[in-house]
Design a protein around this motif. Structure first.
Motif, PDB file in Angstrom:
ATOM      1  N   GLY A   1      61.582 -51.288  38.258  1.00 13.76           N
ATOM      2  CA  GLY A   1      60.426 -50.483  38.636  1.00 13.76           C
ATOM      3  C   GLY A   1      59.237 -51.337  39.029  1.00 13.76           C
ATOM      4  O   GLY A   1      58.492 -51.004  39.960  1.00 13.76           O
TER       5      GLY A   1
ATOM      6  N   ARG B   1      57.282 -51.366  42.985  1.00 13.07           N
ATOM      7  CA  ARG B   1      55.980 -50.686  42.966  1.00 13.07           C
ATOM      8  C   ARG B   1      55.297 -50.697  44.327  1.00 13.07           C
ATOM      9  O   ARG B   1      54.532 -49.781  44.642  1.00 13.07           O
ATOM     10  CB  ARG B   1      55.075 -51.338  41.917  1.00 13.07           C
ATOM     11  CG  ARG B   1      54.596 -52.728  42.267  1.00 13.07           C
ATOM     12  CD  ARG B   1      53.817 -53.347  41.110  1.00 13.07           C
ATOM     13  NE  ARG B   1      53.206 -54.610  41.473  1.00 13.07           N
ATOM     14  CZ  ARG B   1      53.828 -55.760  41.485  1.00 13.07           C
ATOM     15  NH1 ARG B   1      55.122 -55.805  41.144  1.00 13.07           N
ATOM     16  NH2 ARG B   1      53.187 -56.863  41.828  1.00 13.07           N
TER      17      ARG B   1
ATOM     18  N   CYS C   1      57.248 -48.090  46.706  1.00 10.23           N
ATOM     19  CA  CYS C   1      57.112 -46.690  46.274  1.00 10.23           C
ATOM     20  C   CYS C   1      55.681 -46.501  45.770  1.00 10.23           C
ATOM     21  O   CYS C   1      55.433 -46.544  44.555  1.00 10.23           O
ATOM     22  CB  CYS C   1      58.126 -46.343  45.185  1.00 10.23           C
ATOM     23  SG  CYS C   1      59.840 -46.647  45.654  1.00 10.23           S
TER      24      CYS C   1
ATOM     25  N   GLN D   1      57.886 -42.448  43.904  1.00  9.11           N
ATOM     26  CA  GLN D   1      58.145 -43.006  42.578  1.00  9.11           C
ATOM     27  C   GLN D   1      59.080 -42.101  41.782  1.00  9.11           C
ATOM     28  O   GLN D   1      60.010 -42.584  41.113  1.00  9.11           O
ATOM     29  CB  GLN D   1      56.820 -43.180  41.844  1.00  9.11           C
ATOM     30  CG  GLN D   1      55.906 -44.222  42.471  1.00  9.11           C
ATOM     31  CD  GLN D   1      54.517 -44.207  41.888  1.00  9.11           C
ATOM     32  OE1 GLN D   1      54.184 -43.339  41.080  1.00  9.11           O
ATOM     33  NE2 GLN D   1      53.682 -45.150  42.289  1.00  9.11           N
ATOM     34  N   LEU D   2      58.864 -40.784  41.847  1.00  7.90           N
ATOM     35  CA  LEU D   2      59.736 -39.863  41.112  1.00  7.90           C
ATOM     36  C   LEU D   2      61.159 -39.893  41.662  1.00  7.90           C
ATOM     37  O   LEU D   2      62.134 -39.870  40.898  1.00  7.90           O
ATOM     38  CB  LEU D   2      59.169 -38.447  41.184  1.00  7.90           C
ATOM     39  CG  LEU D   2      57.824 -38.222  40.475  1.00  7.90           C
ATOM     40  CD1 LEU D   2      57.334 -36.807  40.702  1.00  7.90           C
ATOM     41  CD2 LEU D   2      57.944 -38.505  38.985  1.00  7.90           C
TER      42      LEU D   2
ATOM     43  N   ALA E   1      62.793 -43.208  40.649  1.00  8.01           N
ATOM     44  CA  ALA E   1      63.104 -43.197  39.223  1.00  8.01           C
ATOM     45  C   ALA E   1      64.321 -42.327  38.936  1.00  8.01           C
ATOM     46  O   ALA E   1      65.178 -42.679  38.111  1.00  8.01           O
ATOM     47  CB  ALA E   1      61.890 -42.691  38.433  1.00  8.01           C
TER      48      ALA E   1
ATOM     49  N   TYR F   1      60.035 -45.279  35.944  1.00 11.26           N
ATOM     50  CA  TYR F   1      58.705 -44.804  36.350  1.00 11.26           C
ATOM     51  C   TYR F   1      57.599 -45.600  35.653  1.00 11.26           C
ATOM     52  O   TYR F   1      56.554 -45.879  36.257  1.00 11.26           O
ATOM     53  CB  TYR F   1      58.587 -43.319  36.030  1.00 11.26           C
ATOM     54  CG  TYR F   1      57.262 -42.716  36.416  1.00 11.26           C
ATOM     55  CD1 TYR F   1      56.975 -42.414  37.737  1.00 11.26           C
ATOM     56  CD2 TYR F   1      56.291 -42.450  35.447  1.00 11.26           C
ATOM     57  CE1 TYR F   1      55.762 -41.866  38.096  1.00 11.26           C
ATOM     58  CE2 TYR F   1      55.070 -41.907  35.796  1.00 11.26           C
ATOM     59  CZ  TYR F   1      54.813 -41.607  37.117  1.00 11.26           C
ATOM     60  OH  TYR F   1      53.611 -41.071  37.462  1.00 11.26           O
TER      61      TYR F   1
ATOM     62  N   THR G   1      54.501 -47.700  37.673  1.00 12.14           N
ATOM     63  CA  THR G   1      53.105 -47.285  37.512  1.00 12.14           C
ATOM     64  C   THR G   1      52.330 -48.173  36.543  1.00 12.14           C
ATOM     65  O   THR G   1      51.228 -47.807  36.146  1.00 12.14           O
ATOM     66  CB  THR G   1      53.060 -45.838  37.009  1.00 12.14           C
ATOM     67  OG1 THR G   1      53.799 -45.735  35.778  1.00 12.14           O
ATOM     68  CG2 THR G   1      53.669 -44.896  38.032  1.00 12.14           C
TER      69      THR G   1
END
Length: 447
Positions: free
Chosen positions: A57, A61, A64, A70-71, A74, A104, A108
Motif C-alpha cells: 500500500g 500511494r 492511487c 485506493q478502495l 485495497a 488501505y 493513506t
C-alpha cells in the motif's frame, strides 16, 4: 563504510514503519480473526501477509491518489491475499476485509494527521483484548505476545506524544534547541514511563494485582468472621452428577447433489438480494424528491477525493459538475466512438451543429499547417497560435495565390472558434450561422 540510500527509499521506509505501527495497534483484532477463521493446516498463515500488504500500500500511494482508486486497489489486494492463504470463502470474508484494511492503511499513511488519536484507539483495543484473551480458552495462547506488543504500543504512543509536545513547545521541529533543564526533565519523564511499561510487560502488573486482590479478600474474610463469630469453614458443596452423553453421530461427507443445491441456494439468494436492492434503490431514486440523488452525488464526490500531494505546488481549482444525464451520455458517446471505425470518427458529415463544425474546421486547419511543417504548441491560446502561425509563415516565405482572402477567412474562423470553445451555449450566436455559411468558410480555407 557508511551506507547511503536514496531519498525515495528512505521516505518509503519511514512510511512503511508508520503503517506497520498502525497494523500493530490492531493486532488483537488480527489475532482473533486468525484464531477463529483460518484453520491450522493452512500452508500460508494469513496474518503473516498483512505487513507485506502494508508495504504494498505504501508503494501504491502515488498511483492511487483518489479515494475510489485506493478502495479498489485495497479490495483487489485483499482478494489476492485470500487466494494465497486459501481463505477466499464465505466464512473468510472478514479475513479478506482485514487484508484490504491493511492495504488501505498503507496507501493513506502519508495523508494521515493527528496520530495520537490512533494510538489512543489502539491502546483501548489492547486494553479490551487483554481482558478478553485471558478469559477465552481459544485465545489464551496469544496473551504473551499481546502483552509485549501492547507494551511496545504504549512506548510508541509515549514517544509520539513526547515528540509532538516538544515541537509544540519549541515552535520548531529541532528538539535539540530546547533548554537543558527542560530536556533533562523530558528524558526522565520518558525513561520512567518506559521502565514502567517494561515492568508491566514482565509480569509486575499481574503480581501487584494478585497481591492487592489477596489483601482485599483477606480483609473481607476477617470482617465476615468477626461479624458471624464462627470460625468453621462453610461446608463444601457436592459436585453435580455427570450427565450421560449420547454417542456422537458419525459425520459423513455431503454428496454431489447436496453441494450443487448448496451453491445454487447461494446464487439464487444473491440474485434475489440484487433484484430487491435494484428495485428498492430505483423506487427511492424516483420518490424521494432528489434526496437520494444528492446523497449519491456526495458519495461520488467523496470517492473522487484525492490524497494531498507531498510537494506543495500549484494546483488548479477543480469544480465537480457531475450529473447522471451527462454520465449516461458520456457512456453512450464512449461506446459509440469505440464501435465506429477510426476513419469515420472525424468526418465533416458526422459533425452535428455549428459548434462541432467550427471546431472541426479549426482542428483540420491546424492539422494542415502541421503537415506543411509547422510545430503545434498545445500550450498556446488560439490567438497566440494565430500569431505564431503568422510568424512561421513569414519565416518560410511561401508564395500564396490569395493570401488576403485566406487571412480574412482565418480571422473569421478564429472569432467563431473562440465563441464555440469559451462562450456558453445559450449565450453564443453560433446557432444563427447557417450550414451554407460554414460550408463557404470551409471552401475558403481549402479543407
Amino acid at each position: 563504510m557508511k551506507l547511503r540510500f536514496s531519498s525515495s527509499f528512505q521516505a518509503n521506509l519511514a512510511l512503511w514503519i508508520t503503517a506497520f505501527i498502525d497494523w500493530l495497534l490492531l493486532l488483537p483484532v488480527w489475532l482473533a480473526l486468525q484464531t477463529y477463521l483460518q484453520s491450522g493446516e493452512a500452508a500460508v498463515r494469513w496474518i503473516y501477509l498483512l505487513p507485506l500488504l502494508v508495504a504494498g500500500g505504501v508503494l501504491l500511494r502515488h498511483r492511487c491518489s483518489r479515494l475510489w482508486q485506493q478502495l479498489l486497489a485495497a479490495l483487489l489486494l485483499g482478494l489476492l491475499t485470500g487466494l494465497i492463504s486459501s481463505t477466499l470463502t464465505l466464512p473468510g470474508i472478514p479475513l479478506v476485509t482485514g487484508a484490504a484494511v491493511c492495504a488501505y492503511l498503507g496507501m493513506t499513511t502519508a495523508s494521515r494527521v493527528n496520530r495520537f488519536r490512533i494510538y489512543l484507539a489502539g491502546i483501548t483495543i489492547y486494553f479490551i483484548g487483554s481482558i478478553a484473551f485471558s478469559q477465552i480458552p481459544e485465545l489464551q495462547a496469544n496473551v504473551t505476545i499481546l502483552t509485549w506488543s501492547g507494551s511496545l504500543c504504549l512506548v510508541l504512543a509515549l514517544i509520539d506524544s513526547n515528540s509532538s509536545h516538544l515541537r509544540y513547545s519549541s515552535l520548531n521541529s529541532d528538539s535539540a534547541r530546547l533548554p537543558e533543564g527542560l530536556r533533562r526533565h523530558n528524558r526522565l519523564y520518558l525513561a520512567g514511563f518506559i521502565v514502567l511499561a517494561a515492568v508491566l510487560a514482565a509480569g509486575g502488573g499481574k503480581t501487584v494485582g494478585m497481591l492487592l486482590w489477596n489483601a482485599v479478600r483477606l480483609f473481607f474474610t476477617w470482617l465476615s468472621r468477626l461479624s458471624s463469630g464462627a470460625e468453621e469453614p462453610p461446608p463444601e458443596e457436592a459436585p453435580p452428577q455427570a450427565i450421560q452423553e449420547f454417542p456422537a453421530a458419525e459425520a459423513g461427507e455431503p454428496g454431489i447433489l447436496a453441494a450443487i443445491l448448496n451453491i445454487g441456494f447461494y446464487i439464487i439468494g444473491a440474485a434475489a438480494i440484487v433484484v430487491v436492492l435494484y428495485y428498492g434503490v430505483r423506487w427511492l431514486y424516483r420518490n424521494t424528491g432528489g434526496l437520494l440523488r444528492r446523497a449519491m452525488d456526495w458519495l461520488l464526490t467523496v470517492l473522487r477525493r484525492e490524497s494531498p500531494a507531498a510537494a506543495a505546488g500549484y494546483q488548479d481549482e477543480e469544480t465537480s459538475l457531475f450529473t447522471w444525464e451527462q454520465t449516461v451520455q458520456g457512456f453512450r458517446d464512449y461506446f459509440r466512438t469505440r464501435l465506429t471505425p477510426s476513419s469515420r470518427r472525424d468526418r465533416w458529415e458526422t459533425m452535428d451543429g455549428s459548434r462541432a463544425r467550427i471546431r472541426w474546421l479549426y482542428r483540420h486547419w491546424l492539422r494542415a499547417k502541421h503537415t506543411d511543417g509547422y510545430e503545434v504548441k498545445a500550450y498556446l491560446t488560439p490567438q497566440e497560435t494565430a500569431a505564431d502561425v503568422a510568424a512561421w509563415s513569414e519565416g518560410q516565405k511561401r508564395q500564396r495565390k490569395s493570401p488576403g482572402s485566406e487571412g480574412e477567412a482565418y480571422n473569421r474562423l478564429l472569432a467563431f472558434y473562440i465563441r464555440a470553445r469559451y462562450a456558453d451555449e445559450e449565450q453564443s450566436d453560433l446557432t444563427e450561422l447557417s450550414a451554407e455559411e460554414i460550408t463557404a468558410l470551409k471552401e475558403q480555407l481549402k479543407l
